[in-house]
Write a protein that holds these residues in place. Structure first.
Motif, PDB file in Angstrom:
ATOM      1  N   ARG A  14      -0.609  -9.798   1.159  1.00 13.06           N
ATOM      2  CA  ARG A  14       0.494 -10.263   2.007  1.00 13.06           C
ATOM      3  C   ARG A  14       1.727 -10.724   1.236  1.00 13.06           C
ATOM      4  O   ARG A  14       2.676 -11.212   1.832  1.00 13.06           O
ATOM      5  CB  ARG A  14       0.021 -11.345   2.968  1.00 13.06           C
ATOM      6  CG  ARG A  14      -1.001 -10.825   3.968  1.00 13.06           C
ATOM      7  CD  ARG A  14      -1.326 -11.862   5.003  1.00 13.06           C
ATOM      8  NE  ARG A  14      -1.889 -13.053   4.422  1.00 13.06           N
ATOM      9  CZ  ARG A  14      -3.163 -13.407   4.478  1.00 13.06           C
ATOM     10  NH1 ARG A  14      -4.005 -12.662   5.115  1.00 13.06           N
ATOM     11  NH2 ARG A  14      -3.588 -14.510   3.916  1.00 13.06           N
ATOM     12  N   HIS A  22       7.763  -2.294  -4.907  1.00  9.72           N
ATOM     13  CA  HIS A  22       8.569  -3.195  -4.082  1.00  9.72           C
ATOM     14  C   HIS A  22       9.861  -3.583  -4.810  1.00  9.72           C
ATOM     15  O   HIS A  22      10.071  -4.750  -5.152  1.00  9.72           O
ATOM     16  CB  HIS A  22       7.757  -4.449  -3.736  1.00  9.72           C
ATOM     17  CG  HIS A  22       6.479  -4.141  -3.049  1.00  9.72           C
ATOM     18  ND1 HIS A  22       6.409  -3.849  -1.705  1.00  9.72           N
ATOM     19  CD2 HIS A  22       5.208  -4.034  -3.504  1.00  9.72           C
ATOM     20  CE1 HIS A  22       5.164  -3.598  -1.372  1.00  9.72           C
ATOM     21  NE2 HIS A  22       4.417  -3.687  -2.443  1.00  9.72           N
ATOM     22  N   ASP A  42       3.834  -8.879  -0.090  1.00  7.57           N
ATOM     23  CA  ASP A  42       4.915  -7.954   0.240  1.00  7.57           C
ATOM     24  C   ASP A  42       5.698  -8.364   1.485  1.00  7.57           C
ATOM     25  O   ASP A  42       6.694  -7.752   1.819  1.00  7.57           O
ATOM     26  CB  ASP A  42       4.394  -6.530   0.378  1.00  7.57           C
ATOM     27  CG  ASP A  42       3.316  -6.394   1.440  1.00  7.57           C
ATOM     28  OD1 ASP A  42       2.643  -7.381   1.757  1.00  7.57           O
ATOM     29  OD2 ASP A  42       3.158  -5.265   1.942  1.00  7.57           O
ATOM     30  N   LYS A  43       5.285  -9.430   2.143  1.00  5.33           N
ATOM     31  CA  LYS A  43       5.992  -9.935   3.321  1.00  5.33           C
ATOM     32  C   LYS A  43       7.188 -10.813   2.935  1.00  5.33           C
ATOM     33  O   LYS A  43       7.982 -11.187   3.774  1.00  5.33           O
ATOM     34  CB  LYS A  43       5.051 -10.763   4.208  1.00  5.33           C
ATOM     35  CG  LYS A  43       3.784 -10.039   4.612  1.00  5.33           C
ATOM     36  CD  LYS A  43       4.029  -9.026   5.679  1.00  5.33           C
ATOM     37  CE  LYS A  43       2.704  -8.454   6.140  1.00  5.33           C
ATOM     38  NZ  LYS A  43       2.720  -7.057   6.362  1.00  5.33           N
TER      39      LYS A  43
END
Length: 68
Positions: A3, A36, A5-6
């Motif tokens: 998570r 990312h 990448d949130k």
């Protein structure tokens, strides 16, 4: 890294860590960073050994990006 990448900015605080593994540094500071590019990854409180391992991974990332 679940998570992560949130978020737009990720801060790793290495307080109390004497070393990190090459695989961890590579995964975070080369592989994840490539997947990312919109994210900012910040490292805090690194000692010489940790900073060197991060630097190696980042250098590899930078050299691979230059060759793209």
């Amino acid at each position: 890294m679940a998570r992560v990448d949130k978020f737009k900015v990720v801060v790793f605080d290495f307080s109390g860590e004497e070393a990190i593994g090459q695989a961890f540094a590579d995964e975070v500071f080369r592989v994840f960073r490539r997947q990312h590019p919109e994210m900012e990854i910040i490292s805090l409180n690194t000692n010489k050994d940790v900073a060197q391992m991060i630097s190696r991974a980042q250098s590899l990332f930078d050299s691979l990006e230059e060759n793209r």
